[in-house]
Design a protein around this motif. Structure first.
Motif, PDB file in Angstrom:
ATOM      1  N   PRO A 190      39.436  37.858  31.418  1.00 50.64           N
ATOM      2  CA  PRO A 190      38.129  37.227  31.597  1.00 50.64           C
ATOM      3  C   PRO A 190      37.250  38.022  32.542  1.00 50.64           C
ATOM      4  N   LEU A 197      37.795  42.756  42.681  1.00 48.06           N
ATOM      5  CA  LEU A 197      38.919  41.879  43.010  1.00 48.06           C
ATOM      6  C   LEU A 197      39.275  42.113  44.482  1.00 48.06           C
ATOM      7  N   TRP A 199      41.741  41.002  47.472  1.00 44.29           N
ATOM      8  CA  TRP A 199      42.982  40.297  47.770  1.00 44.29           C
ATOM      9  C   TRP A 199      43.164  40.060  49.271  1.00 44.29           C
ATOM     10  N   PRO A 228      49.176  30.896  48.702  1.00 48.02           N
ATOM     11  CA  PRO A 228      48.409  31.994  48.121  1.00 48.02           C
ATOM     12  C   PRO A 228      47.387  32.518  49.115  1.00 48.02           C
ATOM     13  N   VAL A 251      40.818  28.393  48.333  1.00 44.15           N
ATOM     14  CA  VAL A 251      41.652  29.314  47.566  1.00 44.15           C
ATOM     15  C   VAL A 251      40.797  29.953  46.473  1.00 44.15           C
ATOM     16  N   ASP A 253      39.380  31.959  43.080  1.00 44.21           N
ATOM     17  CA  ASP A 253      39.647  31.802  41.657  1.00 44.21           C
ATOM     18  C   ASP A 253      40.803  32.727  41.249  1.00 44.21           C
ATOM     19  N   PRO A 254      41.775  32.215  40.521  1.00 43.03           N
ATOM     20  CA  PRO A 254      42.949  33.049  40.215  1.00 43.03           C
ATOM     21  C   PRO A 254      42.669  34.193  39.251  1.00 43.03           C
ATOM     22  N   TRP A 255      41.596  34.114  38.481  1.00 43.50           N
ATOM     23  CA  TRP A 255      41.339  35.165  37.499  1.00 43.50           C
ATOM     24  C   TRP A 255      40.379  36.215  38.009  1.00 43.50           C
ATOM     25  N   THR A 256      39.456  35.821  38.877  1.00 38.38           N
ATOM     26  CA  THR A 256      38.440  36.771  39.326  1.00 38.38           C
ATOM     27  C   THR A 256      38.453  36.988  40.835  1.00 38.38           C
ATOM     28  N   THR A 257      39.188  36.210  41.582  1.00 39.36           N
ATOM     29  CA  THR A 257      39.245  36.198  43.049  1.00 39.36           C
ATOM     30  C   THR A 257      37.900  35.851  43.686  1.00 39.36           C
ATOM     31  N   ARG A 367      44.562  31.918  29.068  1.00 38.31           N
ATOM     32  CA  ARG A 367      44.312  32.390  30.431  1.00 38.31           C
ATOM     33  C   ARG A 367      45.400  31.910  31.396  1.00 38.31           C
ATOM     34  N   ALA A 368      46.500  31.494  30.841  1.00 42.51           N
ATOM     35  CA  ALA A 368      47.519  30.884  31.688  1.00 42.51           C
ATOM     36  C   ALA A 368      48.086  31.887  32.679  1.00 42.51           C
ATOM     37  N   PRO A 369      47.923  31.644  33.945  1.00 35.56           N
ATOM     38  CA  PRO A 369      48.489  32.567  34.916  1.00 35.56           C
ATOM     39  C   PRO A 369      49.779  32.070  35.553  1.00 35.56           C
TER      40      PRO A 369
END
Lengths: 524, 284
Positions: A190, A197, A199, A228, A251, A253-257, A367-369
């Protein structure tokens, strides 16, 4: 006292007789009871004897007046070597001393001479070897095959770890900026073609004289098991052998940070490391409350414990329990146990078992992470037959609980850590595949260090798929993986890794492709 | 007597005053413990050119110092005393960037040289999903969406979990998988490299297309339509059009010959069960 006297006596007697001894050893070094005064010089090669028989040589590395160290293999304390007769010292006759008046005149001239102050500038390379804690890497990645359009990506990785920006204030940054030059599918990846990104982007304040510490920013937390990355703060207080504290924040977004208010967490943590008899315990814990669109609001308890019992056994475990809007059977989100040890110098093992129970409801499975319910166990054992040969056996099983698909693998590996030279190693292995996809695979791998600045890895793999009923598919594949890195300067390195794969049954299909990643990395 | 008492009192007072005026005795500061707790065999670790670098045979402890650990300061892992043992577990000294999802055995994906991942397509074989075919040649993010924690976890190894959009793409086409009642287990019919050409196992019992002269032929090259096709094992779709490609000029003398698709099939089964290209003599 007595051993020292005896050793001194032996040393004096030996050196008097023109022979030296190896008095202590490590794996690679011997320590000698003779030095420059006995005629040894750095770089000299001495021939060692044991019980009157030659047992090898040792190259003298460092020399003091009466002791030296040397580099060699297979040494034992007590090995002896011959000392060359010390050359006669030619005493050079000094010229007569100058008259006192002349000396006084020269001293006055030196003392009266003007001396301009200069700034010290270290010569290049004079600084001690630095451990690169920060790196910037510019890379290009490509994925191509003859059955699809290529994916290509340019990326810039920045990693700054624990750089002191002010007194007791350290900065850590870990991020990637990437640009998809071309990509065939946007279903699974996505976001726009240009992405950032992040981290980690945290400031860490720790004063050794004070018991507390503070971290701010996008934090990769210390001592908080199962937490996380989050945008917030962590405050800790050191208490004896441990630390306790609180943490909390949003926290990403898990897909885009990207920062978001949809997810958050906060709570308390603790960490302790303490000796228990001759063993040692390291324990961390987290008690937190959080919210996410997938799991709703939940309370979580996470704990880890590592127990170093002896060199023969090192056990660690972790457990996470969650209650709230969504929870796993028995509220057990996950549990893992790992163990390893080296009971003998030549034998080591490593294994573990893990269980994940939590099912995360997905907005879209594409999109399952998140990990799904599963079980996994594996074990590897290695035997160092000699310094030049290691035999290993590995095996494992894994089960996806939701689909009940199971796999297993097992096989031996043969490796030569020093293949004729310490700069070359070879390994070969074979694995049998069991379960929902049966088959076998084998590989031959070479690792080489031709120079101190060059590293090479090459791996040739063969795969066979025993699946029945697809005769128009290549039942066998070959893969070649090549990786290399060269340190161009102390601070600049070039890295390249590439993988080529292809079917080797071309009767109906000819399929092949490759991936490559090249990067230029500068380190500080 | 009183003078002596007074003198003594004055002397005491003077003493107290002097004592108060004097700097206080320094609080004794404990000396730091010797670095190696009494170990005096320096040559076990140190060479004669200086205290650094020390060369302790760390492998004897069960934790060989390899890669970056060779160049790491001893105090980084043993801040209190070198005799203070530490666990071999990576988390003893390192932070977990994966949010606890990937476990604590870093060696599965990383080595001691650096944190760049050594996990590759071959290592993926030690999971529940070996990377066969093109799966080894696509970006990891195609399947692993967890970029925040970089834990590379998937909930399932079912094909359709990743290929849902590919399955949806067949909707409305001649091979509408939902309409035809096909399995969502893609690997039953498709290869690891690409979706076309596909292989249909029930087809082999009726007419072999996985091997022989018809290997790899496309569905609609033979079938006039796939609508209404069902997997019933009766070999009676009635849509196979042999005469699209084959003529009947060789068969006029064959008793009972008719130039129709069904008649072709009665003699030329091309069944994998009966053997490819075997003529059905009993049909004459």
């Amino acid at each position: 006292m007595m051993p020292a006297v005896v050793a001194l006596f032996l040393a004096l007697a030996a050196t008097a007789a023109g022979r030296g001894h190896v008095i202590a050893i490590t794996e690679t070094h011997g320590y000698l009871d003779a030095g420059s005064e006995e005629g040894l010089a750095a770089g000299a090669v001495i021939e060692l004897e044991r019980n009157g028989r030659p047992v090898g040589t040792c190259r003298v590395e460092d020399v003091s007046d009466h002791h030296a160290s040397c580099v060699g293999a297979g040494l034992r304390p007590g090995d002896v070597f011959a000392l060359a007769p010390r050359p006669a010292v030619q005493v050079k006759e000094l010229p007569p001393a100058l008259p006192a008046q002349e000396l006084a005149r020269r001293l006055a001239a030196v003392e009266g001479a003007p001396v301009a102050q200069v700034d010290f500038v270290a010569a290049p390379g004079a600084a001690p070897e630095a451990q690169a804690a920060s790196e910037v890497a510019l890379g290009f990645a490509s994925w191509r095959s003859n059955v699809s359009s290529p994916d290509q990506q340019a990326r810039l990785d920045v990693s700054i770890q624990d750089v002191e920006v002010a007194r007791n204030l350290r900065l850590s940054v870990d991020l990637r900026a990437l640009e998809w030059i071309s990509r065939t599918s946007t279903s699974y990846i996505p976001g726009p073609n240009t992405q950032l990104l992040v981290w980690q982007a945290e400031l860490d304040w720790r004063d050794p004289a004070r018991p507390y510490s503070v971290e701010l920013g996008r934090i990769r937390p210390w001592f908080v098991p199962g937490a996380p990355v989050f945008d917030g703060a962590q405050v800790g207080i050191r208490l004896g052998r441990g630390e306790v504290g609180v943490f909390g924040g949003l926290v990403p977004d898990p897909w885009t940070t990207v920062p978001t208010v949809e997810r958050y967490q906060g709570g308390a943590y603790w960490s302790v490391e303490a000796p228990i008899g001759s063993s040692r315990l390291h324990h961390e814990g987290r008690l937190a409350f959080g919210h996410s669109p997938e799991l709703g609001s939940r309370g979580e308890l996470g704990a880890t414990a590592g127990l170093w019992l002896s060199r023969a056994l090192d056990v660690s475990g972790e457990i996470q329990i969650g209650v709230g809007d969504a929870h796993a059977p028995g509220s057990l989100d996950l549990a893992r146990v790992a163990f390893s040890g080296r009971p003998f110098d030549a034998f080591s093992y490593d294994g573990g078992f893990g269980y994940v129970g939590l099912t995360t409801p997905e907005e879209s499975i594409i999109r399952a992470p998140w990990p799904g319910p599963s079980r996994r166990g594996d074990l590897t054992a290695s035997l160092d037959v000699s310094r030049f040969l290691t035999l290993s056996a590995t095996g494992g099983v894994v089960q996806d609980i939701a689909s009940d698909l199971r796999r297993g693998w097992a096989g031996p590996e043969l490796s030569f850590p020093r293949f004729f030279t310490p700069r070359l190693s070879l390994s070969a292995g074979w694995l049998v595949d069991l379960g929902w996809l049966q088959g076998q695979n084998a590989y031959l791998q070479m690792s080489a260090w031709p120079g101190d600045t060059l590293r090479l890895v090459a791996r040739l793999s063969w795969y066979q798929d025993d699946r029945q009923g697809l005769p128009n598919a290549p039942g066998e594949e070959l893969g070649l993986y090549v990786s290399g890195s060269v340190q161009i300067t102390r601070w600049l390195a070039f890295r390249l890794s590439a993988l080529a794969r292809g079917g080797i049954d071309f009767s109906a299909l000819d399929t092949y492709g490759f991936t490559a990643l090249a990067s230029l990395a500068g380190s500080l | 007597m009183s003078k002596r008492i007074i003198a003594a009192m004055l002397a005491s007072a003077a003493g107290v005053a002097l004592a108060a005026a004097a700097p206080p005795a320094l609080r004794p500061i404990p000396l730091p413990p010797p670095p190696h707790a009494g170990e005096t065999r320096c040559a076990l670790c140190h060479a004669t050119d200086g205290w650094r670098p020390a060369r302790f045979p760390h492998e004897k402890t069960g934790f060989a110092l390899t890669g970056r650990h060779e160049r790491t300061s001893c105090k980084a892992c043993h801040p209190v005393s070198l005799r203070e043992v530490r666990g071999r577990e990576c988390a003893t000294c390192h932070r977990d960037p994966h949010g606890g999802i990937s476990g604590r055995r870093c060696g599965s994906c990383h080595n001691a040289e650096n944190w760049r991942s050594t996990f590759n397509a071959d290592a993926h074989r030690r999971t529940n999903f070996p990377l066969q075919g093109r799966h080894a040649l696509i970006p990891c993010e195609e399947c692993h969406g967890d970029r925040r924690d970089r834990a590379f976890a998937r909930p399932t190894v079912q094909c359709v979990a990743c290929h849902q959009s590919d399955l949806a793409r067949t909707s409305g086409s001649a091979v509408d998988h939902a309409v035809l009642g096909f399995s969502t287990s893609c690997r039953d019919c498709h290869t690891w490299w690409r979706f076309a050409p596909a292989y249909f196992p029930p087809h082999e019992a009726c007419f072999a297309i996985a091997s022989g002269v018809h290997a790899g032929i496309r569905c609609l090259s033979c079938h006039t339509t796939l609508a209404g096709a069902s997997i019933n094992g009766q070999c009676n779709t009635g849509t196979a059009a042999c005469t699209r490609c084959h003529d009947c000029v060789k068969h006029p003398a064959v008793p009972g010959f008719q130039c129709t698709n069904q008649k072709c099939y009665e003699c030329h089964r091309f069944s994998a069960i009966g053997g490819a290209l075997r003529l059905q003599r009993g049909a004459r």
